[in-house]
Every structure is written in structure tokens, then in C-alpha cells.
Write a protein that holds these residues in place. Structure first.
Motif, PDB file in Angstrom:
ATOM      1  N   GLN A  84       0.817  -1.211   0.000  1.00 25.20           N
ATOM      2  CA  GLN A  84       0.000   0.000   0.000  1.00 25.20           C
ATOM      3  C   GLN A  84       0.851   1.261   0.000  1.00 25.20           C
ATOM      4  N   GLN A  85       2.162   1.105   0.047  1.00 21.55           N
ATOM      5  CA  GLN A  85       3.040   2.260   0.160  1.00 21.55           C
ATOM      6  C   GLN A  85       3.961   2.362  -1.047  1.00 21.55           C
ATOM      7  N   LEU A  86       4.587   3.507  -1.145  1.00 22.14           N
ATOM      8  CA  LEU A  86       5.468   3.772  -2.275  1.00 22.14           C
ATOM      9  C   LEU A  86       6.706   2.884  -2.189  1.00 22.14           C
ATOM     10  N   ASN A  87       6.947   2.119  -3.260  1.00 29.18           N
ATOM     11  CA  ASN A  87       8.135   1.264  -3.300  1.00 29.18           C
ATOM     12  C   ASN A  87       9.373   2.103  -3.595  1.00 29.18           C
ATOM     13  N   LEU A  88      10.453   1.811  -2.889  1.00 29.39           N
ATOM     14  CA  LEU A  88      11.722   2.464  -3.169  1.00 29.39           C
ATOM     15  C   LEU A  88      12.541   1.590  -4.100  1.00 29.39           C
ATOM     16  N   ASN A 550      -0.516  19.253  -4.206  1.00 31.68           N
ATOM     17  CA  ASN A 550      -0.043  18.529  -5.376  1.00 31.68           C
ATOM     18  C   ASN A 550       0.952  17.444  -4.981  1.00 31.68           C
ATOM     19  N   ILE A 551       1.909  17.778  -4.124  1.00 28.91           N
ATOM     20  CA  ILE A 551       2.914  16.805  -3.693  1.00 28.91           C
ATOM     21  C   ILE A 551       2.263  15.675  -2.911  1.00 28.91           C
ATOM     22  N   VAL A 552       1.309  16.002  -2.033  1.00 31.36           N
ATOM     23  CA  VAL A 552       0.596  14.978  -1.272  1.00 31.36           C
ATOM     24  C   VAL A 552      -0.117  14.020  -2.216  1.00 31.36           C
ATOM     25  N   PHE A 553      -0.799  14.566  -3.215  1.00 28.73           N
ATOM     26  CA  PHE A 553      -1.512  13.731  -4.183  1.00 28.73           C
ATOM     27  C   PHE A 553      -0.540  12.875  -4.994  1.00 28.73           C
ATOM     28  N   ILE A 554       0.584  13.464  -5.408  1.00 31.18           N
ATOM     29  CA  ILE A 554       1.551  12.725  -6.234  1.00 31.18           C
ATOM     30  C   ILE A 554       2.034  11.480  -5.502  1.00 31.18           C
ATOM     31  N   PHE A 555       2.472  11.640  -4.251  1.00 33.24           N
ATOM     32  CA  PHE A 555       2.972  10.482  -3.502  1.00 33.24           C
ATOM     33  C   PHE A 555       1.861   9.475  -3.232  1.00 33.24           C
ATOM     34  N   GLY A 556       0.654   9.965  -2.964  1.00 29.33           N
ATOM     35  CA  GLY A 556      -0.459   9.052  -2.733  1.00 29.33           C
ATOM     36  C   GLY A 556      -0.809   8.246  -3.965  1.00 29.33           C
ATOM     37  N   VAL A 557      -0.878   8.913  -5.112  1.00 28.87           N
ATOM     38  CA  VAL A 557      -1.209   8.221  -6.361  1.00 28.87           C
ATOM     39  C   VAL A 557      -0.112   7.235  -6.742  1.00 28.87           C
ATOM     40  N   LEU A 558       1.157   7.636  -6.602  1.00 26.36           N
ATOM     41  CA  LEU A 558       2.264   6.738  -6.948  1.00 26.36           C
ATOM     42  C   LEU A 558       2.231   5.485  -6.079  1.00 26.36           C
ATOM     43  N   ALA A 559       1.905   5.658  -4.787  1.00 26.89           N
ATOM     44  CA  ALA A 559       1.808   4.503  -3.890  1.00 26.89           C
ATOM     45  C   ALA A 559       0.670   3.582  -4.318  1.00 26.89           C
ATOM     46  N   SER A 560      -0.487   4.161  -4.662  1.00 27.92           N
ATOM     47  CA  SER A 560      -1.638   3.343  -5.052  1.00 27.92           C
ATOM     48  C   SER A 560      -1.394   2.603  -6.358  1.00 27.92           C
ATOM     49  N   LEU A 561      -0.555   3.181  -7.229  1.00 28.58           N
ATOM     50  CA  LEU A 561      -0.240   2.535  -8.505  1.00 28.58           C
ATOM     51  C   LEU A 561       0.861   1.488  -8.371  1.00 28.58           C
ATOM     52  N   GLY A 562       1.471   1.397  -7.178  1.00 30.66           N
ATOM     53  CA  GLY A 562       2.570   0.459  -6.990  1.00 30.66           C
ATOM     54  C   GLY A 562       3.834   0.874  -7.702  1.00 30.66           C
ATOM     55  N   THR A 563       4.004   2.185  -7.924  1.00 35.89           N
ATOM     56  CA  THR A 563       5.176   2.697  -8.638  1.00 35.89           C
ATOM     57  C   THR A 563       6.436   2.514  -7.800  1.00 35.89           C
ATOM     58  N   VAL A 564       7.526   2.188  -8.472  1.00 35.18           N
ATOM     59  CA  VAL A 564       8.823   2.089  -7.799  1.00 35.18           C
ATOM     60  C   VAL A 564       9.544   3.423  -7.951  1.00 35.18           C
TER      61      VAL A 564
END
Length: 1019
Positions: A84-88, A550-564
Motif C-alpha cells: 500500500q506504500q510507495l516502493n523504493l 499537489n505533492i501529497v496527491f503525487i505520492f499518494g497516487v504513486l503509492a496506489s499505482l505500486g510505482t517504484v
């Protein structure tokens, strides 16, 4: 403002979804705190290697256990929480990344039932050779090769022999239809391989692995953050888990005589090749000395019965017997002979020679044992491997395979030896019972259990084994037994996989990158905040609120998409911060224009927003086109950068244009007023009156000189191509004392067989070493994997350069070491994928430019705008590449041309077109409004009224990228430098290249109206 209710609804929904996404940080941190407490208790440390190992062990052990639940909704494992969180990415966390090529060569051979047709073999070989420098998929390359060599043959005659394909490919089916069917079969195999690999990796115990499929190129990208045992990961990813059971064919004198004939045949051929008489006989004697005792199961023990000096032949030992020792009755009834590990491939090649195969029985196959035999009197493991002769059924398929296995588990045998215990379904149990019954009745003959073409066990059968249960033994340790059981549970891969790119990053380097990236992010954001408030006053505060959202949304969306998230991804976020203010600047500058001509605040806001939409949409669509191109053609980190850019652009438009308008209207309705300037900035860029077009000949000359110089540098100096584009091994090495790069290069020349590339990294005493030594080698070298040989050669050279003979290979290769001379990252790129990356980069650039050209043609409906923009983009790209060509090796940081550089070029293209479109939009507006004026006057006024936006946007973007350049990690400095140069050149070209071309291609207005026509307002 229309639709406020809809905007508020979506804003609330996005806030709730984002809050839900961020909420999972709390239970995740709690679990990781428990892991840290456990590690501290077990290791007695709060950091260091042992602490990290214990922490990783704790998290791996609970990764699939329920650790958190939301009542009546859902329960979560630790793996679920991390998902559920942003992958590093690896460059931020450390770990291993590989690109796997699905091997369709062997897949086609299997579909063709391993035909020996020479035309088919020739087509397969040609396709494999073409794959090293072509981007087409393997089936397409095979089709091209077949058309070239087929003669009067057709594919249906080959593939219709396969019972599973006979209905789809009856005799007479056209080659084109066969190729289509083969492509469908290959697509299914690749997709199935991908799904099975994902299941395997889930059992590997890695937290937050990332597995993605590039179906167009049959590539699978795997990222394993935090993995510590690279060799284990390689085996897990490339092992096909192809389990087969065969009857063993006993060795008799006929088999030994066949070997003697083969050795003599190869000896005669060698003499003829050497130009000698084929009847010449050298006086050689070859003896085999050791006789081993077999236990009741037929397995060789460590005990030696006696020393046997029986001669193999009367006088000679030819090419085969010089590397292969045949069984003279002293190796048990199932073993044909033995060879050392370094000679296994050579013996295999000899036995598969078409002329040699005629001397061997047709109903057998030969397979090496997986583990070496004990060879000395102390019972230690040695370097000799046994070759088994196995009975091959008429259909060429093993009588029993892993597809019948239902469960597999690791556990100890009664004798204490670890084994993998198997259970089979009813059909498998029936076949196994038949095989063991026949073997027991045939004087307790052996059966062989073969995994990935190596014999892991060959027990003697004393009686039938009903029930479908058996065990695989092979000297496994606990980890090996667990891994094999996991692979067998998941099932056999439909096609083998080959690692064509590999990267290993140590956690210390990842921690440094995180620290530097966060610093750059915070400083860049702070500078943008200060500038926006200084320049726009109250409007600047609103823009910062929108930017934070905008930054809050960006990190939230990237996490939901499973982006690395990788370093290029961090760069994408920083770039988004810099470009997010662009929409605000466009709107605010338009509002300032309206305020200067005397409009009220409410009217100025209304007109400022409505008159800005066209420019904002055009600018963001062109950036999106570049991001989509990058996402389509990019691999790994570049694809991640593109996703970040796309999410950032969309989120910026929503927050800056729609949410920003909500904030402004709320403020004005509550306070009655809102400032869009401060005292120092109020009259900046106002009343500009410059004859921009009058200077176009000078700008043409300057641009021509810069382009010619750039092309000259590119032609003469070329580029510092990274390992991405030329293939090779790349190592980043930290030394514990100062090392001269010239001395290091010289010391590495001997073990590498030539001088490698040695470049200083910005960190003290850290060097990047690139070599193409053995990069094209896929077979074992002296019995070792090629990467092991390259690593050993690097270690030898580093020892010589530093004079540190006490530096062990284990210490040197420890990417997690915190001190001493050691490797911090490793990358391997095969020439196949290097060529693929190069072609992808060229395609990305070409298609990006084409999409922009077509969009501008549709948007402005005049070819002159597209022509001006494309010429400017070529101008910008060539100059940026020329700067990199001229300055590489002359500045104190890495200026490699790699995937990140290509992303930078495309980003520059997106930024430049963004800037150009703003000017074009105003030119079009003014040309349609002020018909009584000359085109030169109109275009000059259009530039003058947009120059404030151009300067401010360029300044804020450069401000952020400059911070990235100064404070970001060493691996991203080249990327940031390319952006800085590109933004500067792109800003220049928008005014002095693209616009003059539009000017020169535009006719003077034919319609004249009265002199009372109003002139445009000037900012």
C-alpha cells in the motif's frame, strides 16, 4: 466559476483516498519497530551488518502473516501493508535488479520435438545471431531466418509432428499461419513464465518485490529490494524447475567401445585439421586410478576400495579421453564416465556432434550429475562430475515429469540428510509405481531424478513404490532444499530465462542517495516557496498551498499505482515542483495584465483564468506526450520517471487550475481582495518594448555556430557511452585510501586482458570501473560462471593497485560492508539489451518529436508552427548532446550517455515545447486580433507579453534542478546538468529560433482596419 460542486466532490474524494493510502504507514512502522527491537535484542547492536540481517530475518519470517486488520473490512499481512506504500527502487534502498530474456530458442525446439532438421537448426541459429543486434522479438527473427534458408521446405512438416499442435498445424498449413500460431504459443509461454516467476518470488521472502513484463520484447524486469544472496536469487529466477524421471540404462562394453570409437574419430579429425597423416599414432597412455565403493542404493560413497591402473586404450588418448575418463567397471553400472567441471560443456559438445551421434545408441540421452563426486581419501568433495546414460522413450519425452507433482516440502530423511519430499497425483502415482516395479524386477536397477537437465539423485530401486511419494536427495542445505521445494510447488517454467542485465546496489549507497534526495527535495521546495511569495504576494501563498496539495496527491497516487520510486523518479518529482508553478505563473501573469488595464480583482481573476486555459492545456499535453513516449519505450527507472512525470502533470493541472481557483475565490469572497504582486515585483517585466524579430538574423547565426560546433564535437569526440548502450560489467568501488585512477587502470589491464574504463565518482576515493571482459560469454569459464571470473579478475587488479594482499574476495564483494575497500554496486548489461536500449532511445526520440509535430499541426492548424517547433527541438537536442560530447571527461562529475540522459533530452524537449507553445498561443491570438499591424509588430508584442512567464518559469525550474545538481547523488548530476543546459537553450530557442521561423513563414496580413485599432496590453 462553473462546476465548483464537482471540483469539491473530486477534491474530497482524492483527499480521502490519499489519507487512506497514507494511513497504512502507521501499522507498517509499528511492525518495523518490532523488527528493529528484535534485531537489537538478538545482535546486541543498533546498526551494522548483523543488526540488518536479523531485522531482515524477522520481516521475512512474518511477511505473509496477518499483522493488522480493519474490523469488518480486511486483514493485512506485512506484505500487504508494504504494497500500500510507495516502493523504493534499488538505488534508494539497495538490492538486486535483473532483466530476464525469455529463451524462446529452446521453446521452439521443444515445440518441434527436438527435430534434427538441418534447415530448422540453421534458421534457429541465424535468429539467435540476429537477436544480439535487433529489436524484433525472437519469433519474428526466426520467421525472417526461415524465409531465407527454407528452400522447398515448409514449417508445417516440422511442427505437425507435435501431437499437441497437430490439430492447429496440419500438413499443408502455410508458413505465415504457422508463424502466427508459434507467436501465440510464445506469447502464452512468456505470460505464463511471468506469472510463475511472480509466484516464485512471493516465496523468496523479499519485501516489496517489483516484477513487470515487457511483452513486446519478451523481457521480464525483476527488482528485489534488500536481497542479500545474489547467487540464490539468480538460481531462483533462472532455474526452470524442469523435473523429470528416467530409467537408467546400464553401462556395458558396447557403450565403452562406442566411446573408444568416438575418441579415435575425433583424434583422426584433429590430425587432419592439423595437416598430419590420419594414421599417425602418438605414444600416449591414459590411466584411470580410483575405484569407489557403492552403497545399497547404488550411490558412490567417499570410501575408496582400491587403486585401479587399467588402461583405457592400448596407446592413445584423443580429444575425448583427454578430458573425459570412461567407466572401466569401477564407477557402478549407471555412470558412463567422469569429467572436471570446466570440461562438462566441451564433452557435451563432442557427444552432440552429428557424426559422433551416429556411433551412440539412439534410445539414450546423457545427463551430468548435479553435484561433484568425492574423489580423495579424506572424503572431501572434488571437481569430478558423473555422466549418466538414461533410457529415452520413443516419443522423446520423460516417462514422468514434474507436472504430476502436487506437493513438495523440505525435510530431513531418517539418516539426517535433507531431502525434498514429493507427492504425486493419481496418474503420476501410477506411472511411478510402474517405473519402480520394472526397475526392481530388473536386478534392482537405478532410476534417475533429473532437475533442469542435471541428475540430482539416482537411487537403486529395491521394490515397487506405490502411492506416488518419493524424495529427492542431493546434499542440500536448508536454504537450497526450501528453494527447490518452493520452485517445484509453483511448477516448471514453460520457457527458460536468461539474465541479460543485472544490477546490485549496496544499502549504504542507497541510504546516501535517500539522504541526498530528501535534502534536494526540501531545499528545492523551500526556494520555490520563497520566490513565489516574494513575487506574487497573496497569490503566491495560494500557489504554495496548491503545490503542497499537489505533492501529497503525487505520492499518494504513486503509492496506489505500486510505482517504484528511483533517483530518476525523485528527479521527476523535483521537476514537477519546478514545472507545477508554470500553470500558476501563466494564470497570475495574465491576471496581472488585466489588473494593469484597470479591471477589478474579481474580473481580472475571471479573465485571467479563462484566457490562460488554452496555453496551459497545450503546454501540459505536449509534456504528457513526452512522458507517454518514455513510459512506452523506457525500461526500469526511466519508465518510473515517466510515470512520475505523467502523474505530476495531471495532478498539477488539477491543483493549480481547479483547486487553485477554489482557493482564490474563497479568499476573495472572504477578504474582498487578493494581491498578485509585491512592491519589488509589481513593475518587473512591464512595458517591455524589444524588437525581437529584428535580431533574428543574429540569433540564426549564433544558433548555426552552436549547432555546427556541437555536430563537430559529436563527430570527433563522440560520447561517453554508459554500459547501458555498449554492454559490459560496471562496478562502483569504494577504496579505504587514495588511489590513482591511472595506476588502477594499469593494474586491471592484465587480469581483464585490456584496460577498462575507470572514472572518478564525486564521492572521495570512489571509482566506476567498466569492462567488456567476458560480457558475451554465457557458458562456464574454467568451471565458473562468467560473472564470478570477472569479479575475481577485478579483485586481483584492485589488490595489485592498492598493494593490499590481505583483501579477500569475500570482503571485497560485500556490497553491505561499511568500511574497507569494497564494491557498492554492480551492473551487467549484455550486448543484446544494450542494443535494445539504444534502439528504444532512438525510437522514443523520433516518436516523441512526431507526436508533438502532429499535435501542434492539429492544434494550430498551420504547418509553420509545427515546423518552427520541431526545428527548435532539433536545435535544443543537438546543442545539449554537443555540450555532453565536448565536456565529458573535462568536468568533475559523470557525464555518461545513459537511459537517464535520454530521459533528460526528452524532458528538455517537453520543456522547450511547453515554453514555445505559450509564445505560439499568444502569437495566434494577436494575429487574429490586430489585423492592421504588421506581422513583425504583432509577434514582437506577443513575445513581450509572454517574456515574464518565460523568465519566471525558467528561473523556478532551473532553481529546483540546480538544487538537484548541487545536492543530489553523484549518479544524477549528469541528468541535472543536461536539464540545466536544456532549459537554458530551450528558453532561448523559443524566442530566437522557433518564433523567427514562424515569422518568416507567415505572410503579412492582407486585411487593414482603421488606425483606431487598440494595441495589446503590455506586461
Amino acid at each position: 466559476m462553473q462546476g465548483k460542486g464537482i471540483i469539491k466532490f473530486f477534491l474530497v474524494v482524492m483527499l480521502l483516498v490519499t489519507a487512506y493510502q497514507y494511513f497504512f504507514i502507521i501499522p507498517t512502522n509499528a511492525v518495523e519497530a518490532d523488527a528493529a527491537d528484535y534485531a537489537q535484542e538478538e545482535s546486541g547492536q543498533t546498526e551494522g551488518e548483523e543488526f540488518r540481517m536479523m531485522r531482515a530475518y524477522y520481516l521475512d519470517s512474518i511477511s505473509n502473516q496477518e499483522v493488522f486488520s480493519i474490523p469488518l473490512i480486511k486483514s493485512f499481512t506485512y506484505q500487504d501493508l508494504k504494497a500500500q506504500q510507495l516502493n523504493l527502487g534499488l538505488d534508494l534502498k539497495g538490492g538486486m535488479s535483473v532483466v530476464l530474456q525469455v529463451d524462446l530458442r529452446e521453446f521452439l525446439r521443444t515445440l518441434a520435438r527436438n527435430t534434427k532438421d538441418p534447415t530448422f537448426d540453421e534458421a534457429i541459429n541465424k535468429a539467435s545471431q540476429a537477436q544480439s543486434n535487433a529489436q524484433d522479438n525472437y519469433i519474428a527473427l526466426f520467421a525472417d531466418a526461415w524465409r531465407e534458408v527454407r528452400g522447398d521446405k515448409d514449417l508445417a512438416s516440422i511442427f505437425s509432428r507435435n501431437d499437441a499442435l497437430r490439430d492447429q498445424i496440419p500438413m499443408g498449413t502455410s508458413d505465415a499461419e504457422v508463424i502466427r500460431i508459434l507467436r501465440d504459443q510464445a506469447d502464452e509461454a512468456v505470460a505464463s513464465t511471468y506469472e510463475l516467476l511472480k509466484k516464485r518470488i512471493d516465496r523468496l521472502g523479499v519485501v516489496q518485490p517489483n516484477v513487470s513484463l515487457d511483452a513486446e520484447r519478451d523481457l521480464i524486469l525483476v527488482e528485489l529490494p534488500g536481497i542479500e544472496n545474489a547467487e540464490r536469487a539468480r538460481s531462483f529466477l533462472t532455474g526452470a524447475a524442469n523435473l523429470e524421471f528416467y530409467d537408467v540404462k546400464r553401462i556395458d562394453q558396447t557403450a565403452i567401445n562406442a566411446l573408444i570409437e568416438i575418441d579415435q574419430l575425433l583424434e583422426r579429425r584433429a590430425k587432419i585439421a592439423a595437416g598430419r597423416d590420419s594414421n599417425y599414432v602418438e605414444a600416449k597412455t591414459y590411466r584411470y586410478d580410483t575405484l569407489y565403493r557403492a552403497d545399497d542404493l547404488g550411490n558412490l560413497t567417499t570410501e575408496i576400495d582400491r587403486i585401479d591402473t587399467t588402461e583405457v586404450t592400448n596407446q592413445t588418448a584423443g580429444p575425448l579421453f583427454s578430458i573425459f575418463s570412461p567407466n572401466n567397471g569401477n564407477l557402478g553400472p549407471a555412470v558412463l564416465g567422469v569429467a572436471t567441471e570446466r570440461n562438462l560443456a566441451a564433452v557435451k559438445d563432442m557427444l552432440e556432434d552429428p557424426e559422433v551421434e551416429r556411433l551412440l545408441p539412439r534410445d539414450v540421452i546423457y545427463r551430468w550429475e548435479a553435484s561433484p563426486l568425492p574423489i580423495d581419501e579424506q572424503g572431501t568433495l572434488g571437481d569430478l562430475y558423473a555422466l549418466y546414460q538414461l533410457d529415452l522413450p520413443r516419443d522423446g519425452v520423460a516417462p514422468l515429469t514434474g507436472e504430476y507433482v502436487t506437493t513438495a516440502s523440505a525435510g530431513p530423511q531418517p539418516d539426517g540428510q535433507l531431502a525434498v519430499n514429493l507427492s504425486m497425483n493419481s496418474e503420476g502415482a501410477r506411472i511411478w509405481a510402474r517405473m519402480t516395479t520394472e526397475a526392481a524386477n530388473d536386478q534392482n536397477r537405478q532410476v534417475a531424478i533429473v532437475l533442469d537437465d542435471r541428475v540430482v539423485s539416482a537411487p537403486r530401486v529395491n521394490g515397487p513404490i506405490p502411492g506416488g511419494n518419493t524424495a529427492i536427495t542431493g546434499g542440500f542445505n536448508v536454504e537450497e532444499a526450501d528453494d527447490l521445494a518452493n520452485m517445484l510447488r509453483v511448477g516448471r517454467l514453460p520457457a527458460r530465462t536468461e539474465i541479460i542485465q543485472e544490477s546490485i546496489v549496496g544499502p549504504s549507497l542507497g541510504a546516501e542517495n535517500i539522504s541526498r534526495s530528501i535534502t534536494a527535495l526540501l531545499i528545492g521546495f523551500a526556494l520555490v516557496v520563497l520566490f513565489m511569495i516574494f513575487y506574487y504576494g497573496g497569490g503566491g501563498i495560494v500557489s504554495i498551498a496548491a503545490l503542497l496539495l499537489n505533492i501529497v496527491f503525487i505520492f499518494g497516487v504513486l503509492a496506489s499505482l505500486g510505482t517504484v520510486l528511483t533517483l530518476p523518479g525523485i528527479a521527476g518529482i523535483l521537476l514537477t515542483i519546478g514545472m507545477a508553478v508554470d500553470a500558476n505563473v501563466i494564470i497570475f501573469e495574465r491576471i496581472r495584465e488585466e489588473l494593469r488595464i484597470g479591471k477589478t480583482v474579481q474580473n481580472a481573476i475571471q479573465d485571467g483564468f479563462s484566457n490562460s486555459y488554452s496555453a496551459i492545456i497545450d503546454a501540459n499535453v505536449t509534456t504528457l506526450l513526452i512522458a507517454i513516449t518514455l513510459a512506452w519505450f523506457g525500461l526500469g527507472p526511466i519508465k518510473g520517471f515517466a510515470v512520475v512525470l505523467m502523474v505530476g502533470v495531471i495532478s498539477s493541472m488539477f491543483t493549480a487550475v481547479l483547486v487553485g481557483r477554489l482557493f482564490i475565490d474563497w479568499w476573495v469572497n472572504k477578504k474582498g481582495d487578493l494581491s498578485f504582486w509585491t512592491a519589488p515585483s509589481k513593475n518587473l517585466f512591464s512595458n517591455i518594448n524589444v524588437d525581437w524579430m529584428g535580431k533574428r538574423k543574429i540569433s540564426y547565426a549564433i544558433s548555426a555556430i552552436l549547432v555546427v560546433l556541437s555536430l563537430a564535437s559529436i563527430a570527433t569526440r563522440g560520447f561517453d557511452l554508459s554500459v547501458d548502450f555498449k554492454g559490459g560489467y560496471s562496478y562502483t568501488v569504494v577504496f579505504d585510501k587514495a588511489v590513482n585512477p591511472q595506476d588502477l587502470r594499469a593494474a586491471l589491464a592484465t587480469p581483464f586482458g585490456g584496460e577498462p574504463i575507470v572514472k572518478s565518482v564525486s564521492t572521495d576515493n570512489t571509482f566506476n570501473i567498466v569492462t567488456d571482459y567476458l560480457v558475451e560469454e554465457t557458458a562456464l569459464v574454467d568451471g565458473k560462471e562468467p560473472q564470478e571470473v570477472v569479479l575475481a579478475a577485478l579483485h586481483t587488479g584492485v589488490q595489485a593497485a592498492t598493494g593490499d594482499s590481505g583483501l579477500t574476495l569475500e570482503q571485497f564483494s560485500d556490497t553491505e560492508a561499511e568500511s574497507g575497500t569494497h564494491i557498492t554496486s554492480v551492473s551487467k548489461v549484455s550486448p543484446t539489451i544494450a542494443d535494445d536500449i539504444m534502439r528504444s532511445a532512438l525510437w522514443a526520440g523520433a516518436i516523441g518529436l512526431l507526436l508533438i509535430f502532429l499535435y501542434l499541426l492539429l492544434r494550430f492548424n498551420k504547418p509553420r508552427y509545427s515546423i518552427g517547433a520541431i526545428v527548435a527541438l532539433f536545435h535544443d537536442s543537438i546543442i545539449v548532446m554537443g555540450v555532453f560530447s565536448f565536456f565529458w571527461g573535462r568536468l568533475g562529475f559523470n557525464m555518461e550517455v545513459d537511459q537517464a540522459f535520454i530521459a533528460a533530452i526528452l524532458t528538455v524537449i517537453g520543456y522547450s515545447i511547453n515554453d514555445t507553445v505559450i509564445v505560439f498561443d499568444r502569437i495566434r491570438e494577436f494575429l487574429n486580433t490586430y489585423l492592421s499591424r504588421s506581422k513583425t509588430e504583432v509577434i514582437n508584442d506577443a513575445i513581450s507579453t509572454t517574456v515574464s512567464r518565460t523568465v519566471i518559469t525558467s528561473f523556478t525550474t532551473v532553481l529546483v534542478v540546480l538544487v538537484l545538481f548541487l545536492f543530489g547523488g553523484s549518479s544524477i548530476k549528469g541528468f541535472a546538468f543536461a536539464l540545466i543546459v536544456g532549459i537554458a537553450v530551450g528558453t532561448y530557442s523559443s524566442i530566437f529560433v522557433a518564433t523567427p521561423i514562424v515569422h518568416d513563414l507567415t505572410k503579412e496580413p492582407e486585411v487593414k482596419i482603421s488606425e483606431g485599432t487598440p494595441t495589446p496590453a503590455k506586461a
